[in-house]
Write an enzyme that holds these catalytic residues in place. Structure first.
Site, PDB file in Angstrom:
ATOM      1  N   GLY A  17      50.973  16.265  75.373  1.00 25.32           N
ATOM      2  CA  GLY A  17      49.927  16.721  74.421  1.00 25.32           C
ATOM      3  C   GLY A  17      48.583  16.380  74.980  1.00 25.32           C
ATOM      4  O   GLY A  17      47.517  16.565  74.130  1.00 25.32           O
ATOM      5  N   SER A  23      42.043  14.022  73.127  1.00 27.32           N
ATOM      6  CA  SER A  23      43.370  14.096  72.651  1.00 27.32           C
ATOM      7  C   SER A  23      43.888  12.804  72.123  1.00 27.32           C
ATOM      8  O   SER A  23      43.709  11.968  72.939  1.00 27.32           O
ATOM      9  CB  SER A  23      44.007  14.875  73.434  1.00 27.32           C
ATOM     10  N   ASP A  67      56.005  23.536  79.114  1.00 30.68           N
ATOM     11  CA  ASP A  67      55.551  24.389  77.743  1.00 30.68           C
ATOM     12  C   ASP A  67      57.048  24.096  76.731  1.00 30.68           C
ATOM     13  O   ASP A  67      58.094  24.484  77.229  1.00 30.68           O
ATOM     14  CB  ASP A  67      55.581  25.780  78.134  1.00 30.68           C
ATOM     15  N   TYR A 156      44.936  24.043  55.777  1.00 35.60           N
ATOM     16  CA  TYR A 156      46.026  23.368  56.397  1.00 35.60           C
ATOM     17  C   TYR A 156      47.196  24.458  56.456  1.00 35.60           C
ATOM     18  O   TYR A 156      47.837  24.440  57.635  1.00 35.60           O
ATOM     19  CB  TYR A 156      46.163  22.137  56.392  1.00 35.60           C
ATOM     20  N   LYS A 163      54.443  20.422  59.526  1.00 34.76           N
ATOM     21  CA  LYS A 163      54.407  18.980  59.520  1.00 34.76           C
ATOM     22  C   LYS A 163      55.364  18.322  58.815  1.00 34.76           C
ATOM     23  O   LYS A 163      56.182  17.269  58.780  1.00 34.76           O
ATOM     24  CB  LYS A 163      53.098  18.418  59.198  1.00 34.76           C
ATOM     25  N   LEU A 195      40.487  19.229  70.016  1.00 33.38           N
ATOM     26  CA  LEU A 195      40.597  20.498  70.122  1.00 33.38           C
ATOM     27  C   LEU A 195      41.404  21.365  69.143  1.00 33.38           C
ATOM     28  O   LEU A 195      40.980  22.249  68.633  1.00 33.38           O
ATOM     29  CB  LEU A 195      41.049  20.706  71.573  1.00 33.38           C
ATOM     30  N   ALA A 196      42.414  20.626  68.983  1.00 34.79           N
ATOM     31  CA  ALA A 196      43.627  21.480  68.165  1.00 34.79           C
ATOM     32  C   ALA A 196      42.737  21.397  66.580  1.00 34.79           C
ATOM     33  O   ALA A 196      43.012  22.232  65.698  1.00 34.79           O
ATOM     34  CB  ALA A 196      44.794  20.720  67.807  1.00 34.79           C
TER      35      ALA A 196
END
Ligand code: NAP
Length: 262
Positions: A17, A23, A67, A156, A163, A195-196
């Site tokens: 990740g 990150s 991936d 969200y 989650k 970023l996410a």
């Protein structure tokens, strides 16, 4: 001078990740490296390889392609890591289509649901299954989650559902792997500008609200998350499994504020 206790001296860890310097996986990787661990980092595709390889070099870490949607990649990762054995794994991976992180939950498509759940939840189960033969007794698995799993957070949407599933998977994995001495935990981080996270509608407003209202009156940092990760990945956390540890400068304890109630 590095004053970080060598909590992970002689330990081997895998971290998935790392996308860039912001990150959460990178904050954890830096702290684990400082604490004495030797690391393998992964990247999901060729574009990310260019970014992750030089970052890994800064920590003297090994790098592998993975991936998490690919069983072949997960099998190759396990094959590559098997001889050395692992003491910890950090799963800091999530994805949902940007257009489904706007508006309400009814924008979710069947394909978008499957994608978000596959990358953000199933991958943790698949990772544990593939890596089981590579884990030392006492190994610690860690994933990252967010409070949108248990409370409704605007925009969200599907990621909250993913989650919730991820937190449940953490408990099932902890129960199944516990008898083999393997611990499985999650850190629920407050909003951090990555970023996410920037893909979530209204994220800047979420940061402002958090900073203004959280009991510690500040945002959660990568270092906050990394500190909690060191606890869970090291012997300090030896008695903790199946836990979702809140690292959000206290925001989760708040109910409606007096302003809301006026
Ligand atoms: P980030 O830096 O963007 O990291 C997300 C990572 O997931 C990226 O490296 C991304 O790679 C990777 N990824 C996506 N699809 C993948 C796939 N199929 N295979 C392998 N990797 C894939 O953002 P982050 O905020 O640090 O996110 C790390 C974790 O923390 C996530 O689980 C996130 O939900 C969680 N979290 C974040 C916050 C926050 O506010 N930032 C709060 C609580 C929890 P690409 O960039 O190539 O897609």
């Amino acid at each position: 001078m590095n004053t970080m206790p060598q909590l992970l001296q002689g330990k081997k860890g895998l971290i998935l990740g790392v996308a860039n310097e912001w990150s959460l996986a990178w904050a954890i990787a830096q702290a684990a490296h400082q604490a004495g661990a030797s690391l393998t980092l992964t990247y999901p595709n060729a574009a990310m390889e260019k970014r992750v390889v030089p970052m890994a070099a800064q920590l003297g870490a090994d790098v592998m392609a993975c991936d998490v949607q690919s069983d072949a990649d997960l099998a190759a990762l396990a094959h590559h890591l098997a001889p050395g054995k692992l003491d910890f794994v950090v799963h800091a991976v999530a994805f949902a289509n940007k257009e489904e992180l706007r508006g309400g939950i009814t924008t979710t498509t069947r394909a978008g649901f499957a994608l978000a759940l596959d990358v953000s939840c199933y991958s943790f189960i698949a990772l544990a299954a593939h890596l089981k033969p590579c884990l030392n007794p006492g190994a610690s698995l860690l994933t990252l989650t967010y409070e949108g799993s248990t409370k409704v957070v605007p925009h969200y949407n599907i990621m909250g559902v993913a989650k919730a599933a991820l937190e449940s998977a953490t408990r099932y994995l902890a129960a199944e792997l516990g008898p083999e001495g393997i611990r499985v935990n999650a850190i629920s981080a407050g909003p951090v500008n990555t970023l996410a996270a920037r893909g979530i509608g209204g994220f800047t407003g979420m940061l402002k609200h958090h900073e203004k209202t959280a009991p510690l009156r500040r945002l959660t940092t990568g270092e906050d998350v990394a500190g909690a990760a060191l606890f869970l990945l090291s012997e300090l956390g030896a008695g903790t499994t199946g836990e979702v540890l809140m690292v959000d400068t206290g925001a989760h304890i708040l109910g409606p504020t007096p302003a809301d109630m006026a």
